[in-house]
Enzyme design. Structure first.
Site, PDB file in Angstrom:
ATOM      1  N   ARG A 119       2.628  19.922  40.491  1.00 13.46           N
ATOM      2  CA  ARG A 119       3.170  18.594  40.804  1.00 13.46           C
ATOM      3  C   ARG A 119       3.223  17.672  39.592  1.00 13.46           C
ATOM      4  NH1 ARG A 119       1.345  16.107  46.472  1.00 13.46           N
ATOM      5  NH2 ARG A 119       3.110  14.788  45.862  1.00 13.46           N
TER       6      ARG A 119
ATOM      7  N   ARG B 286      -8.904  17.425  44.888  1.00 15.19           N
ATOM      8  CA  ARG B 286      -7.827  17.119  43.948  1.00 15.19           C
ATOM      9  C   ARG B 286      -8.258  16.075  42.920  1.00 15.19           C
ATOM     10  NH1 ARG B 286      -2.735  18.279  45.823  1.00 15.19           N
ATOM     11  NH2 ARG B 286      -2.745  20.261  46.932  1.00 15.19           N
TER      12      ARG B 286
ATOM     13  N   HIS C 201      -6.930  15.767  50.614  1.00 11.02           N
ATOM     14  CA  HIS C 201      -6.719  14.380  50.187  1.00 11.02           C
ATOM     15  C   HIS C 201      -7.420  13.477  51.196  1.00 11.02           C
ATOM     16  CE1 HIS C 201      -2.714  15.279  47.885  1.00 11.02           C
ATOM     17  NE2 HIS C 201      -3.688  15.045  47.016  1.00 11.02           N
TER      18      HIS C 201
ATOM     19  N   CYS D 260       1.348  10.597  54.274  1.00  8.60           N
ATOM     20  CA  CYS D 260       1.628  11.234  52.985  1.00  8.60           C
ATOM     21  C   CYS D 260       3.054  10.955  52.534  1.00  8.60           C
ATOM     22  CB  CYS D 260       1.464  12.754  53.076  1.00  8.60           C
ATOM     23  SG  CYS D 260      -0.137  13.290  53.622  1.00  8.60           S
TER      24      CYS D 260
ATOM     25  N   MET E 151     -42.178  37.088  55.778  1.00  7.57           N
ATOM     26  CA  MET E 151     -41.314  36.065  55.227  1.00  7.57           C
ATOM     27  C   MET E 151     -42.084  34.787  54.919  1.00  7.57           C
ATOM     28  SD  MET E 151     -37.608  34.763  56.339  1.00  7.57           S
ATOM     29  CE  MET E 151     -38.020  33.816  57.758  1.00  7.57           C
ATOM     30  N   LEU E 152     -42.788  34.254  55.923  1.00 11.55           N
ATOM     31  CA  LEU E 152     -43.417  32.945  55.715  1.00 11.55           C
ATOM     32  C   LEU E 152     -44.526  32.995  54.672  1.00 11.55           C
ATOM     33  CD1 LEU E 152     -43.471  31.428  59.277  1.00 11.55           C
ATOM     34  CD2 LEU E 152     -41.859  31.095  57.413  1.00 11.55           C
TER      35      LEU E 152
END
Ligand code: ARG
Length: 699
Positions: A93, A142, A171, A267, A640-641
């Site tokens: 653009r 963006r 946007h 837009c 795990m803990l």
């Protein structure tokens, strides 16, 4: 066009050359070449006529090869005859910029260009709060946050930076609709938490509408407002009712052909004048809260993937960033150097995010090194609000111009400064141990973290740092680990095991026992269950009632573990039970016989518990931390803990090896830097069998 900024309201561009020729947002995917030009034209005409009946509309010259030029919201941002023209991020653009500039000149607007490196996609990403000198500015997809300070300066208004999280709402105008009277409608899930908090702080509950996902995806927020009329492509009955209750008339203009490109009614328009009250006039000027700093990284940034990690951590934290300089080491033994500029919404946001990047080896560059800032702990067990939170890496604090190394390095601690003059010290202290008035380091200035990755040289560092290995690699990992453990033993070092009860259920008990008997283990950190099932299997031949030899449940076996606990309670302790002959073999027996320091940390599900189990969690944490002092290798087996708890108390430099059948657990634990931990996805019983064979069998 003549000088029209005083009267005209909108800028539009006829869709003569509109089409989808490329993909720069998710809406465009699969739609290249699919626009029905006649339908697009008809839809645009209806929108144009609708708006022209309400206000004056200027037209931008349609230009071939610029299919997105119709989305004039992205031409720039206008206030009081001054325009900041868009500087597109997307190269597709960029060509629109010249056409836009020409149009703004014809309109006799005063053009204020942004500097290079400041992508800004105009009103698509910046919306005035009607009637207030307040600009909501989106960033993250963006536009860049780096452009926001310039917007504050040029327009003199307050700029609130909002981070966009969902590429479909790329946007700000796709998900945010500010309305007069301090109101707004928006799609909450499009923003990150701090941005939402900012919106909710400024717009009280009664004045905000959080639209449904369906409305959001229909671009309902992408509405053009002329006075009390809102023109949008879609809006549910519910949303219309709410807006009408606020006194707005909602007009629907179908723009489905433009939605294919990710654009709606709003837009397709640019406001050429804002509501009165948006100008700062007497209420400003406002200062930008956006803060920028430069970080430097040195070391093996590319081969270790460290630069990637810093960049993704910066992005995750919502910082704008730019790699300003990157000198790549040309050989594997040459370090790279990078300078990265990071930008945060405000000082606190920047500081917190930078603290995280510091643990990845990126350090603020400052011309004159500053002392660390401290603030007193307001109460016992409470840190000042923006305390620095420590990592596993060696940390230095600058006090009176001198770098002091923090003692007791661990994760999630506060840095406390004590002493005077030459006796100044720094300690990592956990929250509950803070005392009112302790001098706690706040922010990130004057803190330096040494990360091993950055210092690593050549290939040596890749030993035992394969990240997460599974299947094929298990044997290889076990070989490396065995080599390391043997060396630790030979120099009289300490190896700790953190283990869950699965070790017993999977038949790993005897292998672990062998490792203990051969003197490869000095510390065992576990809970109530492992010793219970180990003792149960010694006393009854079952683990949780299951016959370990045959893998079948035993009649009445479900009470075995309680009976085992009961006998140990009767003896007074595991040690006493071993000595009295109540326990005749097994893992705990071996621990007692071979002087392994075991600590049992209790939990809510514990039966009994065994007399040795520490049910006061603070005490248990402390006992773990004490037992871990001086350990060089920590093997975490299917827990795990307890494993995470140990990870938090262990400084960098200690090798953590986490073994679990569940890759998610391994990944979670291995997540402290590739040098610091190794994950192995496998059955823990098989793993122990392999390891014991490598270490204990004569070879
Ligand atoms: N295809 C265009 C793009 O991705 C659509 C722009 C929509 N404009 C807007 N203000 N949201 O840039």
């Amino acid at each position: 066009m003549q000088n029209a900024h005083a009267t005209s309201r909108l800028l539009m561009c006829p869709p003569d050359h509109y089409g989808i020729r490329y993909v720069i947002n998710p809406w465009m995917e699969g739609h290249v070449g699919r626009v029905n030009a006649a339908r697009a034209r008809a839809q645009w005409d209806v929108l144009h006529n609708t708006l022209a009946a309400l206000t004056r509309v200027e037209l931008l010259r349609p230009t071939p090869e610029l299919p997105d030029l119709v989305f004039t919201a992205n031409a720039g941002l206008v206030l009081d005859g001054t325009v900041v023209p868009a500087a597109f991020r997307v190269p597709e653009r960029k060509g629109e910029e010249a056409t836009n500039a020409e149009a703004f000149q014809k309109l006799r607007f005063n053009l204020e260009e942004l500097g290079p490196d400041q992508p800004f996609e105009g009103e698509g990403d910046a919306l005035f709060q009607p009637g207030e000198p307040l600009l909501w500015a989106g960033y993250g997809v963006r536009s860049s946050i780096e452009a926001h300070p310039a917007l504050t300066k040029i327009f003199g208004v307050e700029v609130v930076s909002l981070r966009l999280m969902d590429p479909r709402f790329y946007h700000l105008d796709t998900c945010f609709l500010p309305l007069p009277g301090g109101r707004a409608a928006y799609f909450a899930a499009a923003f990150d938490e701090p941005s939402l908090a900012e919106i909710r702080k400024r717009i009280p509950a009664a004045r905000r509408i959080e639209v449904s996902e369906e409305d959001a995806l229909g671009f309902a927020c992408n509405a053009v407002r002329i006075g009390r009329t809102l023109v949008t492509g879609n809006a549910s009955a519910d949303l219309c009712a709410k807006l009408e209750a606020w006194g707005f008339a909602v007009k629907i203009c179908d723009v489905s052909e433009f939605l294919l490109a990710g654009g709606g009614c709003k837009c397709l328009t640019l406001q050429l004048a804002q509501d009165p009250g948006c100008s700062p006039a007497g209420r400003g000027p406002f200062a930008s809260e956006v803060r920028t700093t430069r970080l430097e990284m040195r070391g093996h940034l590319l081969d270790t993937g460290l630069l990637n990690r810093v960049i993704s951590a910066a992005t995750d934290a919502g910082l704008g960033f730019r790699v300003e300089k990157l000198t790549a080491g040309e050989r594997h033994d040459q370090p790279s150097v990078a300078t990265i500029r990071v930008t945060g919404r405000n000082e606190l946001h920047l500081n917190n995010a930078v603290a995280e990047l510091m643990s990845l080896g990126a350090h603020p560059i400052s011309s004159e090194p500053a002392d660390a800032e401290t603030a007193p702990a307001p109460k016992d067990g409470v840190a000042p609000e923006d305390f620095y939170s420590s990592t596993i890496y060696p940390t230095f604090v600058r006090v009176n111009g001198r770098l002091v190394k923090a003692q007791n390095q661990r994760m999630d601690g506060m840095l406390v400064i004590s002493g005077q003059g030459a006796g100044i010290q720094a300690h990592c202290t956990i929250l509950r141990n803070l005392k009112k008035g302790d001098r706690v380091v706040v922010g990130v200035h004057g803190v330096r973290v040494d990360t091993p990755e950055v210092n690593a040289h050549g290939e040596g560092f890749s030993f035992m740092s394969a990240g997460v290995s599974s299947e094929r690699r298990v044997e290889h990992s076990v070989d490396e680990l065995a080599w390391e453990i043997r060396r630790v033993k030979d120099r009289g070092g300490k190896v700790a095991i953190v283990s869950g009860p699965v070790v017993i259920h999977t038949g790993g008990g005897p292998h672990l026992q062998r490792l203990i008997e051969h003197g490869f283990v000095q510390v065992l950190l576990t809970g109530n269950a492992l010793p219970t099932h180990d003792i149960e299997s010694n006393m009854f031949g079952t683990s949780l009632g299951v016959d370990l030899a045959r893998g079948r449940g035993v009649r009445g076996g479900h009470t075995h573990h309680l009976r085992a606990i009961n006998r140990v309670r009767n003896a007074g302790s595991i040690k006493a039970a071993v000595e009295s002959g109540a326990i005749t073999g097994g893992l705990m027996h071996a621990c007692v016989r071979h002087g392994v320091n075991y600590v049992l940390a209790g939990s809510i599900r514990d039966d009994g518990p065994l007399p040795d189990t520490i049910m006061d969690l603070e005490k248990a944490q402390e006992a773990y931390a004490t037992a871990l002092k001086g350990c060089e290798v920590v093997l975490m087996l299917s827990t795990m803990l307890h494993a995470i708890g140990v990870g938090n108390m262990t400084p960098a430099g200690v090798k953590l090896i986490c073994v679990d059948i569940n890759p998610a657990v391994v990944t979670k634990l291995a997540d402290r830097g590739s040098v610091e931990s190794v994950g192995i996805v496998t059955d823990v019983g098989l793993f122990l069998n392999l390891l014991a064979r490598r270490l204990c069998d004569k070879m």
